[in-house]
Design a protein around this motif. Structure first.
Motif, mmCIF file in Angstrom:
data_model
loop_
_atom_site.group_PDB
_atom_site.id
_atom_site.type_symbol
_atom_site.label_atom_id
_atom_site.label_comp_id
_atom_site.label_asym_id
_atom_site.label_seq_id
_atom_site.Cartn_x
_atom_site.Cartn_y
_atom_site.Cartn_z
ATOM 1 N N PRO A 311 -0.190 6.110 0.070
ATOM 2 C CA PRO A 311 -0.739 4.975 0.819
ATOM 3 C C PRO A 311 -1.091 5.310 2.266
ATOM 4 C CG PRO A 311 1.104 4.265 -0.521
ATOM 5 C CD PRO A 311 1.083 5.757 -0.580
ATOM 6 N N GLN A 312 -0.225 6.073 2.943
ATOM 7 C CA GLN A 312 -0.526 6.412 4.332
ATOM 8 C C GLN A 312 -1.698 7.382 4.432
ATOM 9 O OE1 GLN A 312 4.064 5.798 5.683
ATOM 10 N NE2 GLN A 312 2.991 7.453 6.668
ATOM 11 N N MET A 313 -1.850 8.237 3.425
ATOM 12 C CA MET A 313 -3.026 9.115 3.401
ATOM 13 C C MET A 313 -4.300 8.284 3.247
ATOM 14 S SD MET A 313 -1.611 12.191 0.961
ATOM 15 C CE MET A 313 -3.239 12.921 0.803
ATOM 16 N N LEU A 314 -4.265 7.289 2.359
ATOM 17 C CA LEU A 314 -5.438 6.435 2.161
ATOM 18 C C LEU A 314 -5.769 5.644 3.423
ATOM 19 C CD1 LEU A 314 -4.769 5.051 -1.448
ATOM 20 C CD2 LEU A 314 -6.546 6.659 -0.758
ATOM 21 N N LEU A 315 -4.737 5.107 4.081
ATOM 22 C CA LEU A 315 -4.977 4.346 5.305
ATOM 23 C C LEU A 315 -5.453 5.250 6.439
ATOM 24 C CD1 LEU A 315 -1.917 1.932 5.173
ATOM 25 C CD2 LEU A 315 -4.316 1.325 4.860
ATOM 26 N N GLY A 316 -5.007 6.506 6.432
ATOM 27 C CA GLY A 316 -5.493 7.451 7.438
ATOM 28 C C GLY A 316 -6.951 7.816 7.220
ATOM 29 N N THR A 317 -7.345 7.884 5.936
ATOM 30 C CA THR A 317 -8.734 8.219 5.599
ATOM 31 C C THR A 317 -9.652 7.012 5.745
ATOM 32 O OG1 THR A 317 -7.889 9.845 4.006
ATOM 33 C CG2 THR A 317 -10.213 9.230 3.824
ATOM 34 N N PHE A 318 -9.140 5.821 5.362
ATOM 35 C CA PHE A 318 -9.938 4.587 5.436
ATOM 36 C C PHE A 318 -9.180 3.573 6.291
ATOM 37 C CE2 PHE A 318 -10.518 6.566 1.225
ATOM 38 C CZ PHE A 318 -11.880 6.849 1.277
ATOM 39 N N PRO A 319 -9.309 3.660 7.619
ATOM 40 C CA PRO A 319 -8.514 2.812 8.521
ATOM 41 C C PRO A 319 -8.710 1.310 8.311
ATOM 42 C CG PRO A 319 -9.636 4.570 9.716
ATOM 43 C CD PRO A 319 -10.200 4.563 8.341
ATOM 44 N N ASN A 320 -9.882 0.897 7.815
ATOM 45 C CA ASN A 320 -10.162 -0.527 7.638
ATOM 46 C C ASN A 320 -9.761 -1.039 6.252
ATOM 47 O OD1 ASN A 320 -11.325 -0.736 10.235
ATOM 48 N ND2 ASN A 320 -13.273 0.064 9.449
ATOM 49 N N LEU A 321 -9.161 -0.200 5.448
ATOM 50 C CA LEU A 321 -8.750 -0.592 4.107
ATOM 51 C C LEU A 321 -7.608 -1.603 4.193
ATOM 52 C CD1 LEU A 321 -9.169 0.179 1.016
ATOM 53 C CD2 LEU A 321 -7.182 1.679 1.313
ATOM 54 N N PRO A 322 -7.705 -2.748 3.476
ATOM 55 C CA PRO A 322 -6.559 -3.671 3.437
ATOM 56 C C PRO A 322 -5.310 -2.939 2.943
ATOM 57 C CG PRO A 322 -8.503 -4.707 2.494
ATOM 58 C CD PRO A 322 -8.857 -3.264 2.716
ATOM 59 N N VAL A 323 -4.194 -3.181 3.590
ATOM 60 C CA VAL A 323 -2.985 -2.404 3.323
ATOM 61 C C VAL A 323 -2.569 -2.495 1.855
ATOM 62 C CG1 VAL A 323 -0.515 -2.215 3.826
ATOM 63 C CG2 VAL A 323 -2.154 -2.507 5.686
ATOM 64 N N VAL A 324 -2.673 -3.682 1.265
ATOM 65 C CA VAL A 324 -2.241 -3.833 -0.127
ATOM 66 C C VAL A 324 -3.055 -2.930 -1.049
ATOM 67 C CG1 VAL A 324 -3.788 -5.771 -0.659
ATOM 68 C CG2 VAL A 324 -1.631 -5.522 -1.904
ATOM 69 N N LEU A 325 -4.329 -2.668 -0.701
ATOM 70 C CA LEU A 325 -5.169 -1.818 -1.539
ATOM 71 C C LEU A 325 -4.800 -0.337 -1.409
ATOM 72 C CD1 LEU A 325 -8.706 -3.444 -1.183
ATOM 73 C CD2 LEU A 325 -6.986 -3.761 -2.968
ATOM 74 N N ALA A 326 -4.006 0.005 -0.411
ATOM 75 C CA ALA A 326 -3.506 1.377 -0.311
ATOM 76 C C ALA A 326 -2.331 1.593 -1.264
ATOM 77 C CB ALA A 326 -3.073 1.677 1.128
ATOM 78 N N PHE A 327 -1.555 0.522 -1.515
ATOM 79 C CA PHE A 327 -0.414 0.621 -2.432
ATOM 80 C C PHE A 327 -0.820 0.388 -3.892
ATOM 81 C CE2 PHE A 327 1.768 -0.440 1.565
ATOM 82 C CZ PHE A 327 2.792 0.488 1.555
ATOM 83 N N LEU A 328 -1.796 -0.470 -4.101
ATOM 84 C CA LEU A 328 -2.144 -0.903 -5.447
ATOM 85 C C LEU A 328 -2.520 0.245 -6.390
ATOM 86 C CD1 LEU A 328 -2.189 -3.568 -6.972
ATOM 87 C CD2 LEU A 328 -4.615 -3.787 -6.396
ATOM 88 N N PRO A 329 -3.374 1.220 -5.959
ATOM 89 C CA PRO A 329 -3.700 2.318 -6.880
ATOM 90 C C PRO A 329 -2.468 3.118 -7.313
ATOM 91 C CG PRO A 329 -5.220 2.290 -5.029
ATOM 92 C CD PRO A 329 -4.122 1.331 -4.699
ATOM 93 N N CYS A 330 -1.504 3.279 -6.404
ATOM 94 C CA CYS A 330 -0.266 3.992 -6.754
ATOM 95 C C CYS A 330 0.499 3.233 -7.824
ATOM 96 C CB CYS A 330 0.616 4.159 -5.513
ATOM 97 S SG CYS A 330 -0.100 5.158 -4.209
ATOM 98 N N ALA A 331 0.646 1.920 -7.630
ATOM 99 C CA ALA A 331 1.398 1.105 -8.598
ATOM 100 C C ALA A 331 0.720 1.112 -9.959
ATOM 101 C CB ALA A 331 1.539 -0.324 -8.076
#
Length: 362
Positions: A311-331
């Motif tokens: 999730p933190q890698m995704l948020l680092g790559t896409f700073p404007n990504l809604p936080v829940v969408l950084a966790f959702l693919p993992c789940a």
């Protein structure tokens, strides 16, 4: 026999299979996986809890709902069920430990170098097989040896006595918290929910949901109000508005009344929901529903190894990504992997049952 498989087997035997509850069972277990993804797939405290608190709080009724399904169908304790559950715990515990070792070998050096993230060693020990929910469920199964005759007795006498017992169980349970702590992750939670649901069934909740339109609509309204209350609670905590907590209705624990009630009303409302049995999604949920308890046992170590920094890698790559969408693919990925692993286990068992001389072992 695992809780999910026991419920499925009992429903099929009685001709009462409810595909809507299969869908709910899958949704609830995904909620458990998502909750643990929120908790574990991060490091260094970079992702603020306030950024996903609402979504996390909405997953809290998952365990209560899963237990309520057991209460909806009832639990019967037999030596065969205990044996099969013990075998499943042993299998999943071993696979769980192996997945952790694999994650440590494949990701340990990379995560330490790139993120400063250590994956500590995990010895093969009792801890690999210790699941709080299953331990509580086994205690519940054993307790049903006494509880079920009591429920049968209550079902034969006037309903006023069942009402009084229900009020006593709820009142004394929560009154006792003034002197005795009630941790949500405990057998007490599972046993309490089961007893409340069974008493509600004796009082005719199932029939009322099916036959009484006013009762059914009221139940849906209550469920909507409870979900709104959970969201309100999360927003209050997010913005630091804590004065309302003096009402005495916290929502952060499995044993908290709003969370328990949400789990109960989810099952009641889904029990009358109309799903097409021809729908691919519904058929998929019915097929994988018996695997949900294995998903519960298998998913944790994926969150602490392979997926922890994602999730933190995704948020680092896409700073404007809604936080829940950084966790959702993992789940979603973890849930899918665990389902596939258990479907394979079930397939192997089916083959062994057909060709093995010692079929009684399976």
């Amino acid at each position: 026999m695992p809780p999910g498989e026991a419920q499925d087997s009992d429903c099929v035997k009685r001709g009462q299979r409810n595909v809507a509850l299969d869908v709910l069972r899958c949704l609830l277990m995904f909620g458990v996986v998502l909750q643990h993804t929120f908790a574990m797939c991060k490091y260094g405290g970079v992702i603020a809890y306030s950024s996903y608190i609402v979504w996390d709080c909405l997953t809290h009724p998952s365990v209560d709902g899963f237990t309520s399904i057991s209460g909806w169908f009832g639990v019967r304790c037999t030596l065969r069920k205990l044996y099969r559950l013990a075998c499943l715990i042993f299998f999943c515990g071993c696979v769980h430990w192996l997945m952790y070792q694999l994650g440590r070998v494949m990701c340990g050096t990379l995560f330490a170098t790139k993120f400063g993230l250590e994956i500590p060693a995990m010895p093969f020990s009792y801890e690999c097989f210790r699941y709080w929910y299953l331990g509580a469920y086994i205690k519940l199964m054993l307790l049903t040896i006494v509880l079920n005759p009591a429920f049968d007795f209550l079902a034969r006498i006037k309903k006023i006595w069942t009402v009084l017992v229900l009020l006593l169980v709820v009142g004394l349970s929560y009154l006792s918290t003034l002197w005795i702590p009630w941790p949500g992750h405990s057998p007490r939670t599972v046993i309490f929910i089961y007893i409340v649901v069974r008493l509600a069934m004796i009082l005719g909740v199932k029939r009322a949901m099916l036959e009484n339109r006013v009762f059914r609509r009221s139940a849906f309204c209550v469920l909507g109000a409870l979900i709104s209350f959970i969201v309100f609670d999360a927003l209050c905590r997010k913005y630091g508005v804590a004065a309302w907590i003096k009402l005495g209705l916290p929502c952060g624990d499995y044993a908290d009344p709003p969370i328990v009630l949400t789990g109960l009303f989810l099952v009641a409302c889904f029990s009358v929901a109309k799903f097409s049995e021809k729908s691919r999604l519904v058929r998929l949920c019915s097929f994988i529903a018996p695997s949900m308890i294995s998903v519960y046992m298998l998913h944790w170590n994926f969150t602490t190894t392979f997926f922890k920094p994602v999730p933190q890698m995704l948020l680092g790559t896409f700073p404007n990504l809604p936080v829940v969408l950084a966790f959702l693919p993992c789940a979603v990925t973890i849930f899918s992997i665990c389902v596939l692993m258990d479907v394979l286990r079930r397939r192997v068992l089916d083959v062994l049952k057909q060709h093995c001389k010692w079929q009684f072992l399976f």
